[in-house]
Write a protein that holds these residues in place. Structure first.
Motif, short mmCIF file in Angstrom:
data_model
loop_
_atom_site.label_atom_id
_atom_site.label_comp_id
_atom_site.label_asym_id
_atom_site.label_seq_id
_atom_site.Cartn_x
_atom_site.Cartn_y
_atom_site.Cartn_z
N HIS A 92 46.59 66.25 -6.28
CA HIS A 92 45.98 67.58 -6.32
C HIS A 92 44.64 67.57 -7.09
O HIS A 92 43.73 68.32 -6.75
CB HIS A 92 46.95 68.58 -6.92
N ARG A 96 41.07 68.54 -5.53
CA ARG A 96 40.14 69.46 -6.21
C ARG A 96 38.75 68.85 -6.32
O ARG A 96 37.73 69.54 -6.18
CB ARG A 96 40.69 69.78 -7.60
N HIS A 135 52.24 68.06 -0.21
CA HIS A 135 51.32 67.46 -1.18
C HIS A 135 50.29 66.57 -0.49
O HIS A 135 49.10 66.62 -0.80
CB HIS A 135 52.11 66.66 -2.21
N THR A 138 47.05 67.96 1.32
CA THR A 138 45.91 68.46 0.54
C THR A 138 44.72 67.49 0.59
O THR A 138 43.60 67.86 0.29
CB THR A 138 46.29 68.70 -0.94
#
Length: 279
Positions: A92, A96, A135, A138
């Motif tokens: 994650h 980002r 997950h 992403t």
């Protein structure tokens, strides 16, 4: 002994059989039923007490080994959970980081990954697989890190040459994630590479067709396109959900896996809820 074995709460029952029957048949029967020692009559009291002491010591050692094994298993499980949590956190954080390169994403990654979870669940995938896909998805566009700014940040429609460069984000993403032994990263590699393949074979980068495209790629394709349609971009306005749903249905059998389209449209109330929560 048969009743004690039926309870099955202990894998080491400290049983000593004492009997006047010294024939082989009775000895074998007693040992088969779980006796750990066998004493024939007449017996010596001191010997019997020593054997009781010995068998109880063995039982205590056996229980100690079991307890140590239980602690070890718990430690391994805790460590495994820590590593899994770290893996999720790093994924994650990497996603980002990719957002800083592409200012158009907003909550796109979050919504899209939640769509993949729900679509996978509707399709009948196990909970664990849906969690992994949630997950891993992403990172579907992680390859955009390798796209030049003059291409990635172009506000208008791309030129044919720039579009070819943009399409390489699938391969670049797979290259970034390649070589991992972690199940989640390997799944993310597949998603990055295959989420722009089309059911009819007209997608990229490999022009795969139908079920040649891994399932995770086919699931992500629907979710990615749907959220792109309902998202505002510098070159287009956001579509209404009904319009986007109609476009997904229109791509049934050409762009998208027909069966997955059917499942996606069935869970549209859940999809609407996600879009509302994560505007």
């Amino acid at each position: 002994m048969e009743q004690l074995n039926a309870v099955k709460e202990d894998d080491f029952l400290p049983i000593i059989a004492i009997t006047a029957y010294n024939d082989q048949e009775h000895r074998l029967k007693a040992l088969t039923l779980g006796a750990k020692d066998f004493i024939g009559k007449p017996f010596d009291y001191a010997e019997v007490l020593m054997r009781i002491k010995n068998i109880l010591e063995i039982r205590l050692l056996n229980n100690e080994i079991k307890e140590n094994n239980r602690r070890l298993v718990n430690k391994v499980q805790e460590r495994t959970k820590e590593l899994e949590d770290l893996q999720v956190e790093l994924i994650h954080r990497l996603a980002r980081a990719a957002e800083f390169r592409d200012s158009e994403t907003g909550n796109h990654i979050l919504r899209m990954s939640k769509y993949t979870y729900e679509l996978g669940k509707a399709f009948g995938l196990p909970e664990k697989d849906c969690e992994l896909m949630f997950h891993a998805s992403t990172l579907h566009d992680i390859g955009k890190i390798g796209i030049p700014d003059e291409v990635l940040l172009t506000p208008g429609k791309l030129t044919p040459d720039d579009w070819e460069k943009m399409k390489t984000h699938t391969v670049k993403g797979a290259q970034i994630l390649a070589g991992s032994s972690a199940e989640m990263i390997k799944l993310a590699e597949q998603i990055a590479l295959y989420h722009h393949e089309k059911w009819d074979g007209n997608g990229y980068p490999n022009g795969l067709q139908g079920e040649e495209i891994p399932l995770v790629g086919r699931i992500t394709a629907i979710c990615d396109v749907f959220d792109a349609l309902i998202s505002e971009r510098p070159y287009k306005k956001a579509w209404e959900i009904d319009e986007a749903s109609a476009e997904i249905e229109k791509g049934r059998g050409t762009h998208f896996d027909p069966s997955l389209v059917d499942h996606f449209l069935k869970i549209m109330p859940v999809i609407r809820e996600i879009t509302e929560i994560y505007k």
